[in-house]
Design a protein around this motif. Structure first.
Motif, PDB file in Angstrom:
ATOM      1  N   MET A  30       0.840  -1.205   0.000  1.00  0.00           N
ATOM      2  CA  MET A  30       0.000   0.000   0.000  1.00  0.00           C
ATOM      3  C   MET A  30       0.875   1.255   0.000  1.00  0.00           C
ATOM      4  O   MET A  30       0.610   2.206  -0.716  1.00  0.00           O
ATOM      5  N   LEU A  80       2.219   2.016  -3.395  1.00  0.00           N
ATOM      6  CA  LEU A  80       1.221   2.605  -4.283  1.00  0.00           C
ATOM      7  C   LEU A  80       1.028   4.088  -3.979  1.00  0.00           C
ATOM      8  O   LEU A  80       0.927   4.922  -4.876  1.00  0.00           O
ATOM      9  N   ARG A 120      -5.844   5.500 -10.969  1.00  0.00           N
ATOM     10  CA  ARG A 120      -5.074   4.900  -9.892  1.00  0.00           C
ATOM     11  C   ARG A 120      -5.730   5.141  -8.522  1.00  0.00           C
ATOM     12  O   ARG A 120      -5.641   4.298  -7.634  1.00  0.00           O
ATOM     13  N   MET A 128      -8.338   2.505  -8.324  1.00  0.00           N
ATOM     14  CA  MET A 128      -7.702   1.218  -8.039  1.00  0.00           C
ATOM     15  C   MET A 128      -7.267   1.125  -6.581  1.00  0.00           C
ATOM     16  O   MET A 128      -7.368   0.081  -5.938  1.00  0.00           O
ATOM     17  N   PHE A 129      -6.782   2.263  -6.063  1.00  0.00           N
ATOM     18  CA  PHE A 129      -6.325   2.307  -4.672  1.00  0.00           C
ATOM     19  C   PHE A 129      -7.466   1.940  -3.723  1.00  0.00           C
ATOM     20  O   PHE A 129      -7.311   1.093  -2.830  1.00  0.00           O
ATOM     21  N   TYR A 130      -8.649   2.555  -3.924  1.00  0.00           N
ATOM     22  CA  TYR A 130      -9.778   2.268  -3.022  1.00  0.00           C
ATOM     23  C   TYR A 130     -10.395   0.904  -3.291  1.00  0.00           C
ATOM     24  O   TYR A 130     -10.904   0.261  -2.365  1.00  0.00           O
ATOM     25  N   ASP A 131     -10.332   0.454  -4.537  1.00  0.00           N
ATOM     26  CA  ASP A 131     -10.793  -0.912  -4.814  1.00  0.00           C
ATOM     27  C   ASP A 131      -9.956  -1.920  -4.032  1.00  0.00           C
ATOM     28  O   ASP A 131     -10.474  -2.911  -3.499  1.00  0.00           O
ATOM     29  N   THR A 132      -8.648  -1.658  -3.966  1.00  0.00           N
ATOM     30  CA  THR A 132      -7.768  -2.549  -3.203  1.00  0.00           C
ATOM     31  C   THR A 132      -8.123  -2.527  -1.717  1.00  0.00           C
ATOM     32  O   THR A 132      -8.200  -3.578  -1.062  1.00  0.00           O
ATOM     33  N   ARG A 151     -11.318  -4.499  -1.153  1.00  0.00           N
ATOM     34  CA  ARG A 151     -11.096  -5.957  -1.231  1.00  0.00           C
ATOM     35  C   ARG A 151     -10.451  -6.481   0.043  1.00  0.00           C
ATOM     36  O   ARG A 151     -10.688  -7.617   0.450  1.00  0.00           O
ATOM     37  N   ARG A 152      -9.631  -5.654   0.663  1.00  0.00           N
ATOM     38  CA  ARG A 152      -8.983  -6.059   1.921  1.00  0.00           C
ATOM     39  C   ARG A 152      -9.917  -5.935   3.125  1.00  0.00           C
ATOM     40  O   ARG A 152      -9.537  -6.279   4.247  1.00  0.00           O
TER      41      ARG A 152
END
Length: 344
Positions: free
Chosen positions: A1, A4, A20, A23-27, A30-31
């Motif tokens: 993290m 990124l 990006r 994508m950062f918040y999607d990651t 997912r966590r």
């Protein structure tokens, strides 16, 4: 993290930066991170203080870019976005950036708000006893549709498939303390509606009600019906009987439906009002009606039974009721209860 975040801090392209950030918040989603982790990551990404507030619990979370939760007085928000869930605003996210907003602040906050709503839906609000009165009113309102009621319950932290107990209280203790006593290990929420406190809980133990509290406990499965029952039961409470379960009232609950004007005009109720001016007579009649026994009433009053007998003779003459007759005792009980309902 962290890697990124480092890469995002050097973006030159607004479009690439937007992608990006998404994508950062999607990651993060997912966590399955919690709200503090969301705020911490957002502060690091934005390089300024990031905050999250939930309206239902008044919970406020603020993190600085160094990853620490900050307690310094908040600066004016440079950008703010509401958190919405099922088309209802449930909170706010913001950045406290010195100077004008950054080029990616809007998209960052939009994604933070979406992620925060997802966390609330998944985990429910922070554990706290006091709740937003508007949400509690939605839960217990007879005019609320079931979808709105279910949403309000979820925002308060109650699962839709779990039973819910509704308690109406008048308390000298703060409602949050009382709620913690009644359900110390289970979800519980409290709020004040007009002059009556409301406690919502999955279970209620009636034994720990402390002194200075009167409570009516509803029995129905539907929260709106249980609230109506709880308020009715609260009207039947007395100093001698401070906690009343609606289902224990039985046919007595029908007295709460008698029109006030009709109750005032009843001769027995009028007679009770006359003796109520003498506290000793009222306490004697209450003890006798509660026990149905001269000697047990004397024990409650800490008086000799002959003294209680003389008082009851006087009270019976005033009421025009033979209190030694079972039918007369029933009349006195009903009249006393009806008079109390008028005084509520």
């Amino acid at each position: 993290m962290e890697a990124l975040v480092e890469r995002l801090s050097h973006l030159d392209s607004h479009v690439e930066g937007t992608i990006r950030v998404v994508m950062f918040y999607d990651t993060l989603m997912r966590r399955r991170v919690d709200l503090p982790a969301l705020a911490r990551a957002s502060a690091g990404l934005a390089e300024c203080v990031a905050g999250v507030r939930l309206h239902g619990t008044e919970r406020v979370i603020r993190f600085s870019p160094d990853g620490r939760e900050t307690s310094v007085p908040p600066a004016p928000a440079s950008s703010t976005v509401p958190i919405t869930l099922d088309e209802e605003e449930i909170g706010t996210v913001w950045l406290e950036r010195p100077g004008p907003p950054g080029p990616l602040d809007e998209v960052l906050l939009d994604r933070l708000a979406i992620a925060a709503a997802s966390v609330v839906e998944r985990y429910g609000p922070a554990r706290t006893t006091m709740a937003d009165p508007a949400l509690v009113e939605l839960v217990v309102s007879a005019d609320c549709d079931e979808a709105a009621r279910a949403r309000a319950l979820r925002l308060l932290g109650f699962a839709a498939d779990l039973p819910l107990r509704v308690v109406a209280v008048r308390s000298e203790l703060p409602l949050d303390q009382l709620g913690g006593l009644l359900s110390p290990a289970r979800p519980v929420k409290a709020a004040s509606l007009a002059d009556v406190g409301v406690i919502l809980a999955t279970t209620v133990d009636p034994t720990p009600f402390p002194a200075g509290v009167r409570a009516g406990i509803g029995a129905a499965a539907r929260p709106d019906r249980a609230w109506r029952e709880a308020r009715t039961a609260l009207r039947f409470t007395t100093p001698r009987r401070p906690v009343v379960h609606y289902d224990a009232l039985g046919a007595l609950a029908l007295l709460a439906q008698v029109p006030r004007e009709a109750a005032r005009e009843n001769a027995d109720v009028t007679a009770i009002a006359r003796i109520a001016a003498r506290q000793a007579d009222l306490e004697t009649l209450d003890a006798y009606c509660a026990t149905g026994s001269l000697r047990r009433a004397a024990d409650l009053l800490h008086l000799h039974h002959s003294s209680v007998s003389r008082r009851l003779d006087h009270i019976g003459a005033t009421l025009g009721i033979d209190l030694t007759d079972p039918a007369g005792l029933i009349r006195a009980r009903l009249a006393l209860t009806t008079w109390r309902l008028l005084e509520d």
